[in-house]
Design a protein around this motif. Structure first.
Motif, PDB file in Angstrom:
ATOM      1  N   ALA A   3       0.835  -1.211   0.000  1.00 28.87           N
ATOM      2  CA  ALA A   3       0.000   0.000   0.000  1.00 28.87           C
ATOM      3  C   ALA A   3       0.865   1.255   0.000  1.00 28.87           C
ATOM      4  CB  ALA A   3      -0.936   0.000   1.205  1.00 28.87           C
ATOM      5  N   VAL A   4       1.929   1.259   0.797  1.00 29.63           N
ATOM      6  CA  VAL A   4       2.826   2.425   0.830  1.00 29.63           C
ATOM      7  C   VAL A   4       3.498   2.603  -0.531  1.00 29.63           C
ATOM      8  CG1 VAL A   4       4.954   3.357   1.851  1.00 29.63           C
ATOM      9  CG2 VAL A   4       3.188   2.370   3.322  1.00 29.63           C
ATOM     10  N   GLY A   5       3.930   1.503  -1.127  1.00 28.62           N
ATOM     11  CA  GLY A   5       4.539   1.584  -2.456  1.00 28.62           C
ATOM     12  C   GLY A   5       3.581   2.130  -3.498  1.00 28.62           C
ATOM     13  N   MET A   6       2.328   1.678  -3.442  1.00 26.11           N
ATOM     14  CA  MET A   6       1.316   2.158  -4.384  1.00 26.11           C
ATOM     15  C   MET A   6       1.044   3.645  -4.172  1.00 26.11           C
ATOM     16  SD  MET A   6      -1.420  -0.914  -4.392  1.00 26.11           S
ATOM     17  CE  MET A   6      -1.210  -2.308  -5.473  1.00 26.11           C
ATOM     18  N   MET A   7       0.923   4.039  -2.921  1.00 27.20           N
ATOM     19  CA  MET A   7       0.672   5.443  -2.619  1.00 27.20           C
ATOM     20  C   MET A   7       1.832   6.304  -3.131  1.00 27.20           C
ATOM     21  SD  MET A   7       0.077   7.283   1.056  1.00 27.20           S
ATOM     22  CE  MET A   7       1.754   6.918   1.550  1.00 27.20           C
ATOM     23  N   ARG A   8       3.046   5.871  -2.893  1.00 26.38           N
ATOM     24  CA  ARG A   8       4.206   6.641  -3.346  1.00 26.38           C
ATOM     25  C   ARG A   8       4.299   6.689  -4.866  1.00 26.38           C
ATOM     26  NH1 ARG A   8       8.512   4.668   1.253  1.00 26.38           N
ATOM     27  NH2 ARG A   8       7.837   6.197   2.826  1.00 26.38           N
ATOM     28  N   ALA A   9       3.938   5.609  -5.521  1.00 31.46           N
ATOM     29  CA  ALA A   9       3.934   5.615  -6.984  1.00 31.46           C
ATOM     30  C   ALA A   9       2.923   6.638  -7.514  1.00 31.46           C
ATOM     31  CB  ALA A   9       3.624   4.222  -7.528  1.00 31.46           C
ATOM     32  N   MET A  10       1.744   6.681  -6.893  1.00 30.46           N
ATOM     33  CA  MET A  10       0.730   7.664  -7.315  1.00 30.46           C
ATOM     34  C   MET A  10       1.192   9.085  -7.031  1.00 30.46           C
ATOM     35  SD  MET A  10      -1.812   6.474  -8.970  1.00 30.46           S
ATOM     36  CE  MET A  10      -2.735   7.998  -8.937  1.00 30.46           C
ATOM     37  N   VAL A  11       1.798   9.300  -5.877  1.00 36.14           N
ATOM     38  CA  VAL A  11       2.303  10.636  -5.543  1.00 36.14           C
ATOM     39  C   VAL A  11       3.360  11.050  -6.561  1.00 36.14           C
ATOM     40  CG1 VAL A  11       3.680  11.925  -3.848  1.00 36.14           C
ATOM     41  CG2 VAL A  11       1.727  10.566  -3.095  1.00 36.14           C
ATOM     42  N   SER A  12       4.263  10.133  -6.901  1.00 35.48           N
ATOM     43  CA  SER A  12       5.305  10.449  -7.890  1.00 35.48           C
ATOM     44  C   SER A  12       4.692  10.794  -9.237  1.00 35.48           C
ATOM     45  CB  SER A  12       6.269   9.273  -8.042  1.00 35.48           C
ATOM     46  OG  SER A  12       6.965   9.070  -6.839  1.00 35.48           O
ATOM     47  N   TYR A  13       3.699  10.004  -9.643  1.00 35.50           N
ATOM     48  CA  TYR A  13       3.023  10.308 -10.907  1.00 35.50           C
ATOM     49  C   TYR A  13       2.382  11.693 -10.853  1.00 35.50           C
ATOM     50  CZ  TYR A  13      -0.673  10.809 -14.251  1.00 35.50           C
ATOM     51  OH  TYR A  13      -1.494  11.340 -15.206  1.00 35.50           O
ATOM     52  N   LEU A  14       1.629  11.958  -9.798  1.00 34.25           N
ATOM     53  CA  LEU A  14       0.915  13.234  -9.705  1.00 34.25           C
ATOM     54  C   LEU A  14       1.872  14.415  -9.649  1.00 34.25           C
ATOM     55  CD1 LEU A  14      -1.944  12.257  -7.246  1.00 34.25           C
ATOM     56  CD2 LEU A  14      -2.184  12.865  -9.667  1.00 34.25           C
ATOM     57  N   LEU A  15       2.894  14.337  -8.805  1.00 34.86           N
ATOM     58  CA  LEU A  15       3.832  15.451  -8.709  1.00 34.86           C
ATOM     59  C   LEU A  15       4.543  15.688 -10.036  1.00 34.86           C
ATOM     60  CD1 LEU A  15       5.387  14.916  -5.167  1.00 34.86           C
ATOM     61  CD2 LEU A  15       3.784  16.700  -5.873  1.00 34.86           C
ATOM     62  N   GLY A  16       5.016  14.612 -10.651  1.00 34.67           N
ATOM     63  CA  GLY A  16       5.735  14.758 -11.912  1.00 34.67           C
ATOM     64  C   GLY A  16       4.884  15.333 -13.022  1.00 34.67           C
ATOM     65  N   THR A  17       3.718  14.758 -13.231  1.00 37.09           N
ATOM     66  CA  THR A  17       2.882  15.219 -14.339  1.00 37.09           C
ATOM     67  C   THR A  17       2.334  16.616 -14.080  1.00 37.09           C
ATOM     68  OG1 THR A  17       1.228  14.493 -15.938  1.00 37.09           O
ATOM     69  CG2 THR A  17       0.638  14.242 -13.652  1.00 37.09           C
ATOM     70  N   LEU A  18       2.010  16.914 -12.824  1.00 35.69           N
ATOM     71  CA  LEU A  18       1.453  18.240 -12.531  1.00 35.69           C
ATOM     72  C   LEU A  18       2.517  19.323 -12.537  1.00 35.69           C
ATOM     73  CD1 LEU A  18      -1.164  17.188  -9.863  1.00 35.69           C
ATOM     74  CD2 LEU A  18      -1.583  17.892 -12.237  1.00 35.69           C
ATOM     75  N   MET A  19       3.737  18.995 -12.121  1.00 36.42           N
ATOM     76  CA  MET A  19       4.807  19.989 -12.217  1.00 36.42           C
ATOM     77  C   MET A  19       5.113  20.294 -13.682  1.00 36.42           C
ATOM     78  SD  MET A  19       7.101  18.887  -8.907  1.00 36.42           S
ATOM     79  CE  MET A  19       8.607  19.440  -9.595  1.00 36.42           C
ATOM     80  N   ARG A  20       5.062  19.275 -14.531  1.00 37.52           N
ATOM     81  CA  ARG A  20       5.282  19.519 -15.962  1.00 37.52           C
ATOM     82  C   ARG A  20       4.138  20.339 -16.542  1.00 37.52           C
ATOM     83  NH1 ARG A  20       4.697  14.650 -19.084  1.00 37.52           N
ATOM     84  NH2 ARG A  20       2.634  15.448 -19.465  1.00 37.52           N
TER      85      ARG A  20
END
Length: 194
Positions: free
Chosen positions: A116-133
């Motif tokens: 669950a922590v890995g999944m949450m971190r993967a989603m956070v990474s996706y969101l931060l990366g795509t939204l910063m771009r």
């Protein structure tokens, strides 16, 4: 927050904030002991605006979608300050409220612990990366306007040359949804069959 949105995080200093507030620099240190904590507090303020999303159904995928859209709205509301979320460890109530909501949703789908922590971190990474771009490439959000690629040697980069139009433009709505659905499909692989 106003200073950050106007000029970016790099403009923040105790002296600059004191001038904005019409106060003495040293008097700020009675309230906040350092610039680092000041920036942490600003990041916490942004997180406090992010309320856990409540979705009518119990499908964990719908909850992930709703949360992702709420985070995107937050990034679009605070484009310059949003970058702070990628560089701060949010360990106060505002940060844990979001973490708890994400873990609760993943637990409904049977994901717990390290997965669950890995999944949450993967989603956070996706969101931060795509939204910063998205923020960086959207002039209406203070980013730079993109221009088409020109002068690419098609013999050296044939696959790139085939998609130059796509590489030189962004459809942020489409890309956000496309990436979100890819992430959800990847998470589904870990779900235990009923």
């Amino acid at each position: 927050m106003r200073l950050i949105e106007r000029e970016g995080v790099e403009a923040v200093s105790m002296r600059r904030l004191a001038a904005e507030l019409g106060a003495g620099t040293m008097s700020l240190y009675n309230h906040v002991p350092s610039k680092a904590l000041l920036v942490d507090l600003a990041a916490e303020r942004i997180m406090a605006e992010a309320r856990p999303c409540h979705v009518a159904g119990d499908d964990w995928r719908d909850h992930i979608r709703a949360h992702a859209h709420a985070v995107r709205a937050l990034a679009r509301q605070h484009p310059r300050a949003f970058v702070m979320l990628a560089t701060r460890r949010l360990s106060t109530e505002a940060g844990f409220r979001t973490i708890e909501a994400a873990l609760r949703n993943l637990a409904k789908a049977g994901f717990r612990g390290k997965v669950a922590v890995g999944m949450m971190r993967a989603m956070v990474s996706y969101l931060l990366g795509t939204l910063m771009r998205e923020v960086a490439t959207s002039p209406e959000l203070g980013g730079i306007a993109l221009s088409p690629y020109e002068g690419v040697d098609a013999s050296a980069f044939p696959l790139s040359a085939e998609v130059l139009d796509e590489l030189g433009t962004y459809d942020h709505d489409h890309e956000f949804e496309f990436g979100l659905e890819l992430m959800i499909a990847a998470l589904e692989r870990y779900q235990e069959p009923d």
